[in-house]
Design a protein around this motif. Structure first.
Motif, PDB file in Angstrom:
ATOM      1  N   PRO A 142      -1.613   8.770  -3.479  1.00  0.00           N
ATOM      2  CA  PRO A 142      -0.950   7.491  -3.737  1.00  0.00           C
ATOM      3  C   PRO A 142      -1.866   6.304  -3.475  1.00  0.00           C
ATOM      4  N   LEU A 143      -1.711   5.253  -4.280  1.00  0.00           N
ATOM      5  CA  LEU A 143      -2.541   4.052  -4.120  1.00  0.00           C
ATOM      6  C   LEU A 143      -1.705   2.850  -3.662  1.00  0.00           C
ATOM      7  N   TYR A 144      -0.749   2.454  -4.512  1.00  0.00           N
ATOM      8  CA  TYR A 144       0.076   1.291  -4.154  1.00  0.00           C
ATOM      9  C   TYR A 144       1.455   1.440  -4.783  1.00  0.00           C
ATOM     10  N   ILE A 186       2.766  18.384  -1.099  1.00  0.00           N
ATOM     11  CA  ILE A 186       2.011  17.419  -1.924  1.00  0.00           C
ATOM     12  C   ILE A 186       1.008  16.662  -1.061  1.00  0.00           C
ATOM     13  N   MET A 187       1.464  16.199   0.090  1.00  0.00           N
ATOM     14  CA  MET A 187       0.598  15.364   0.924  1.00  0.00           C
ATOM     15  C   MET A 187      -0.453  16.197   1.672  1.00  0.00           C
ATOM     16  N   ASP A 188      -0.048  17.372   2.166  1.00  0.00           N
ATOM     17  CA  ASP A 188      -1.014  18.223   2.865  1.00  0.00           C
ATOM     18  C   ASP A 188      -2.160  18.618   1.943  1.00  0.00           C
ATOM     19  N   ASN A 189      -1.853  18.766   0.687  1.00  0.00           N
ATOM     20  CA  ASN A 189      -2.868  19.240  -0.264  1.00  0.00           C
ATOM     21  C   ASN A 189      -3.395  18.142  -1.181  1.00  0.00           C
ATOM     22  N   PRO A 227       0.848  -1.206   0.000  1.00  0.00           N
ATOM     23  CA  PRO A 227       0.000   0.000   0.000  1.00  0.00           C
ATOM     24  C   PRO A 227       0.879   1.251   0.000  1.00  0.00           C
ATOM     25  N   ALA A 228       0.443   2.272  -0.716  1.00  0.00           N
ATOM     26  CA  ALA A 228       1.221   3.525  -0.748  1.00  0.00           C
ATOM     27  C   ALA A 228       0.399   4.620  -0.086  1.00  0.00           C
ATOM     28  N   THR A 229       0.975   5.204   0.931  1.00  0.00           N
ATOM     29  CA  THR A 229       0.262   6.272   1.615  1.00  0.00           C
ATOM     30  C   THR A 229       0.954   7.614   1.401  1.00  0.00           C
ATOM     31  N   GLN A 230       2.129   7.591   0.796  1.00  0.00           N
ATOM     32  CA  GLN A 230       2.819   8.853   0.524  1.00  0.00           C
ATOM     33  C   GLN A 230       3.349   8.865  -0.905  1.00  0.00           C
ATOM     34  N   PHE A 231       3.561  10.063  -1.412  1.00  0.00           N
ATOM     35  CA  PHE A 231       4.049  10.239  -2.784  1.00  0.00           C
ATOM     36  C   PHE A 231       5.464   9.671  -2.924  1.00  0.00           C
ATOM     37  N   ILE A 232       6.273   9.857  -1.880  1.00  0.00           N
ATOM     38  CA  ILE A 232       7.628   9.309  -1.892  1.00  0.00           C
ATOM     39  C   ILE A 232       7.675   8.125  -0.911  1.00  0.00           C
ATOM     40  N   PRO A 233       8.017   6.927  -1.374  1.00  0.00           N
ATOM     41  CA  PRO A 233       8.013   5.746  -0.491  1.00  0.00           C
ATOM     42  C   PRO A 233       9.056   5.833   0.623  1.00  0.00           C
ATOM     43  N   ASN A 254       0.039   9.768   6.796  1.00  0.00           N
ATOM     44  CA  ASN A 254      -0.706   8.719   6.090  1.00  0.00           C
ATOM     45  C   ASN A 254      -2.199   8.872   6.360  1.00  0.00           C
ATOM     46  N   LEU A 255      -3.008   8.800   5.325  1.00  0.00           N
ATOM     47  CA  LEU A 255      -4.447   8.844   5.514  1.00  0.00           C
ATOM     48  C   LEU A 255      -4.989   7.419   5.421  1.00  0.00           C
TER      49      LEU A 255
END
Lengths: 318, 546
Positions: free
Chosen positions: B508-510, B500-503, B340-346, B358-359
């Motif tokens: 990200p999906l996976y 990126i993540m705040d907005n 699972p991907a919770t952030q743009f950068i792994p 992470n959401l």
């Protein structure tokens, strides 16, 4: 006869013009721009609109469509198919290389279909209801219904991966290495020939059965002619007309079928060239291959029509 | 009749089972030992090649599957684009090497000095290198090669010129500083070719006849089938290469790729590069090992075309993120490979953020946010899937997850031409895009966000996101600051990532992987150790006879 041939060749030219216009327009209606595809093949290239426009101009794609078509068509008539947008190669030269490969596979399959199909059909008809007839019927039905790519993959796994008997990809011309060429060609030729063999066998069977029910055949049997004479002299020739018609279609299938077979077996022929060009929106390559394929179809139709007259003298060309 | 039918059907069944049946022995045996090598950023080897004692063996041809055909002639590197760049690897060498971790190593340049005040990079070149035509590799040739790339407009636009400062020394002049500038010189797009051969024979000849410094030289290029390289007997690294040749085979069909990997001897191939988790599992056997590296997530990229669309609201983008059950996605279609991907950068990269960013999956929260945004009954949008890199079944699953919170989704699966059109010119709805993480993470941000089609530079970024949202402008400024810092700074890179993540600029999906499925008798390829520019070191690769 000559007038007929000339007339048909004029018709052929008209068909090619119509097909080329249709392909020219249709491929441009597909979503996607070859220049953007060319650039976007990398995620790492930073591109400016000026670079894109320069590339578009360089490839001649910034001109009005009628101008592009006219230029391309005139050049094609002169034997110049232009240059690939995506791969920068001379299309005519590349077709020259690839058509040999496609014809080696395709014509071999065609000849096998031409020989085996009628033989199986005749045997099946003459032995109607017997074991041989049932066997041929079942095999023919499978040959007609089984998709070529599926049969190809099955053969690859069985003869290539499991038994390690045959190469699973690639093609070598026979004059480069005959034995390797033979081994590499077996599966693609079988897959290409399977459909034509099956279809021809079925058609021949029907046609032979129809002729066998004619009065003159019954008379021949009644006269006490032996089976070989009845079949060879009376049945075969009279039942061949629809089979010949079918062979015209088979010849087209041989060229068209190369698209699947060459992709599965990684054979650098016209079919694979077409698939690669379609996927990359390489307009001039798609146009050129389509024209060549159309030419094959049109010429095979002409040959079939000419054969009619030879087989059935009642057919007049005027 | 019945007997005949039964006989034929039995034959077909036997053939089918024989062909398709998997080797149970292969399935039941475990893969080679996982995770034995240190994990660099982005590198995640799940298996290692079997240990081999003794010196490398000589001989053999390394066969590598390329899933698409080369698009351009290979002899003029600055004209070679896209996936074809990796086909240069056996004959072409660049000034530097880049590891997956982003670390830069010397190659044809033995050393370099950076002057951030005067904006120059001075390279000291190796003195023992010859091209395959016998001509010398020196400063004049290196500068000429770089100038060709500048003239062709394909090199980093920060580079404005190059000059010769000694027989084996060149100085590259920059217009502005970029802390990832060195990675530019590690790409095979800037491989060195013989100036002498080029000038003597012309560009048309050079396109078809590569003359590089690499361990191999072109033997044959059969368009549509393969490229064959043979050993360069006069290679500058004494005793190398070990292989007699390298061959790239173009196999587009997945089933044929699988068969080629499973076949042995001359019928088979040695290396298959794939992103398909299904293929990685299908081909798992004791005869191969999987060398894989993380290459970033597949993400939803909402369109910023329309400032009034539901997607322009942060609450909506957050709601979409909450609506997606990423764990279920990878459980169903991840084959034990995808995560699972919770952030743009792994998390294997330095710019990764704390878990608080992470959401998690929460449909109630998603519905609440939609109501807050003024869409209590949801809305209708579209998902446009990137061809090749995105699992279609995953997209269908995302569609149903969004449907569950009231967002109706139409699906579109364009071909690569159609998809490029959206990327370049804008789209409505959301792209399902592989957002690649590059070794130098500033390059990742640069790739997606540093230039805007509508700004003064007029350049395109990889995806067209007009700055109709305020966060995009903020993101652009932060990305510029991170890229222009003297040294790569994790804090600055994290700042970009936070925006990126705040907005929820990308959702990200996976995480997906670039995997090299390699036969056990192939050694020291190091595919996952080297960045996309370097690919691998063919001079080091070898095949054992056992």
């Amino acid at each position: 006869m000559l007038t007929y041939i000339v007339r048909r060749l004029i018709h052929a030219f008209v068909v090619i013009v119509i097909v080329s216009i249709a392909v020219f327009i249709l491929i441009r209606l597909l979503p996607g721009d070859p220049i953007e595809m060319l650039i976007s093949q990398t995620q790492l290239t930073e591109t400016t609109p000026e670079m894109i426009e320069a590339l578009r101009h360089d490839k001649g794609l910034d001109r009005p469509l009628p101008v592009q078509y006219a230029d391309w068509f005139v050049q094609m008539i002169r034997g110049d198919f232009g240059t690939s947008i995506m791969r920068n190669f001379d299309i005519g030269k590349e077709i020259g290389n690839r058509v040999t490969v496609t014809l080696m596979i395709g014509l071999s399959a065609f000849v096998i279909g031409l020989v085996l199909g009628p033989i199986l059909g005749i045997v099946s008809a003459v032995r109607r209801g017997k074991f041989v007839d049932n066997l041929v019927t079942v095999i023919a039905n499978i040959g007609i219904t089984a998709p070529a790519f599926w049969v190809g993959i099955l053969l690859i796994f069985f003869f290539g991966v499991r038994l390690k008997l045959l190469p699973i990809y690639g093609y070598t011309l026979p004059w480069d290495d005959f034995w390797m060429s033979f081994k590499q060609s077996l599966m693609p030729i079988f897959v290409t020939a399977l459909g034509p063999i099956a279809t021809t066998a079925r058609q021949t069977r029907s046609s032979v059965l129809e002729v066998m029910s004619e009065d003159y055949i019954r008379t021949a049997w009644a006269k006490g002619l032996n089976e070989r004479k009845v079949i060879l002299r009376h049945i075969i020739k009279n039942s061949l007309l629809p089979v010949v018609t079918l062979q015209g279609t088979m010849l087209r299938m041989v060229v068209g079928g190369s698209v699947v077979v060459e992709t599965v077996f990684v054979i650098p022929g016209m079919g694979k060239m077409m698939v690669d060009a379609m996927l990359s929106h390489d307009y001039p390559v798609v146009q050129a291959v389509t024209v060549i394929m159309t030419l094959v179809v049109v010429l095979s139709s002409l040959i079939v029509d000419l054969l009619y007259g030879w087989l059935d003298p009642r057919i007049q060309y005027d | 009749m019945k007997k005949a039918v039964a006989l034929v059907l039995a034959l077909i069944l036997a053939l089918t089972l024989g062909a398709c049946g998997r080797d149970t022995k292969a399935n039941t045996q475990s893969s080679p030992v996982p995770g034995s090598s240190p994990s660099a950023a982005g590198t995640d080897n799940t298996a290692a090649p079997p240990a081999v004692s003794g010196a490398p063996e000589y001989g053999g041809v390394l066969r590598i599957v390329n899933t698409s055909e080369g698009a351009t002639p290979l002899g003029v590197p600055w004209e070679v684009i896209g996936i074809d760049v990796n086909l240069i690897t056996p004959y072409g060498e660049a000034l530097l090497l880049e590891k997956t971790s982003g670390e830069i190593e010397p190659w044809l340049a033995a050393d370099w000095k950076i002057d951030t005040t005067n904006l120059t990079v001075t390279f000291t070149l190796r003195q023992d290198v010859k091209f395959t035509d016998g001509s010398d590799f020196n400063a004049d040739v290196a500068a000429w090669n770089i100038q060709q790339a500048i003239d062709a407009g394909i090199i980093n636009p920060a580079i404005s010129g190059v000059s010769v400062t000694g027989p084996y020394e060149i100085k590259v002049q920059l217009d502005n500083w970029s802390n990832t500038i060195l990675s530019t010189f590690a790409s095979h797009s800037f491989s060195m070719i013989s100036k002498e051969a080029f000038e003597k024979n012309g560009i048309d000849w050079a396109r078809e006849n590569p003359v590089g410094t690499g361990p191999f030289k072109l033997k044959e290029y059969v368009r549509g089938e393969r490229i064959t390289y043979e050993k360069n007997e006069n290679y500058w690294q004494a005793g190398k290469p070990y292989l007699d040749g390298v061959e790239y085979v173009f196999i587009r069909d997945v089933m044929t790729q699988n068969a080629a990997v499973q076949a042995s001897g001359d019928q088979g191939v040695d290396v298959l590069n794939t992103n398909s988790a299904e293929q990685m599992i299908t081909l798992n056997s004791p005869d191969i090992y999987l060398d894989k590296m993380a290459i970033g997530p597949v993400s939803l990229v909402p369109s910023s075309n329309n400032p009034d669309s539901p997607l322009s609201k942060l609450e909506v983008r957050q709601a979409i993120s909450y609506a997606i059950d990423r764990q279920s996605l990878v459980d169903a279609r991840g084959f034990g490979i995808l995560t699972p991907a919770t952030q743009f950068i792994p998390d294997t990269w330095g710019a990764h953020l704390p878990d608080s960013y992470n959401l998690s999956y929460n449909t109630e929260k998603a519905k609440e946010l939609l109501a807050q945004a003024g869409y209590p009954n949801g809305f209708t949008t579209k998902l446009i899937a990137m061809p090749g890199m995105v699992d279609k079944d995953m997209v269908v699953a995302v569609q149903s997850m969004l449907q569950a919170v009231g967002i109706n989704v139409e699906l579109e699966f364009p071909d690569s031409g159609g998809y490029s059109n959206y990327r370049f010119n804008g789209w409505e709805g959301m792209l399902v895009q592989h957002t690649r993480s590059l070794p130098a993470i500033a390059n990742t941000f640069g790739l997606y966000f540093d230039v805007k089609k509508d700004d003064a530079t007029g350049a395109y970024s990889y995806i067209y996101m007009p700055s109709t949202w305020r966060p995009l402008e903020e993101l652009y400024n932060a990305e510029q600051a991170a890229g222009q810092a003297i040294e790569p700074d994790d804090k600055l890179l994290q700042d970009v990532h936070k925006i990126i993540m705040d907005n929820m600029i990308c959702i990200p999906l996976y995480n997906i992987y670039d995997a090299f499925i390699i036969k056990n008798n192939v050694h020291d390829t190091g595919f996952s150790q080297w960045g996309a520019g370097t690919m691998f070191l063919p001079a080091d690769a070898w095949k054992s006879s056992k």
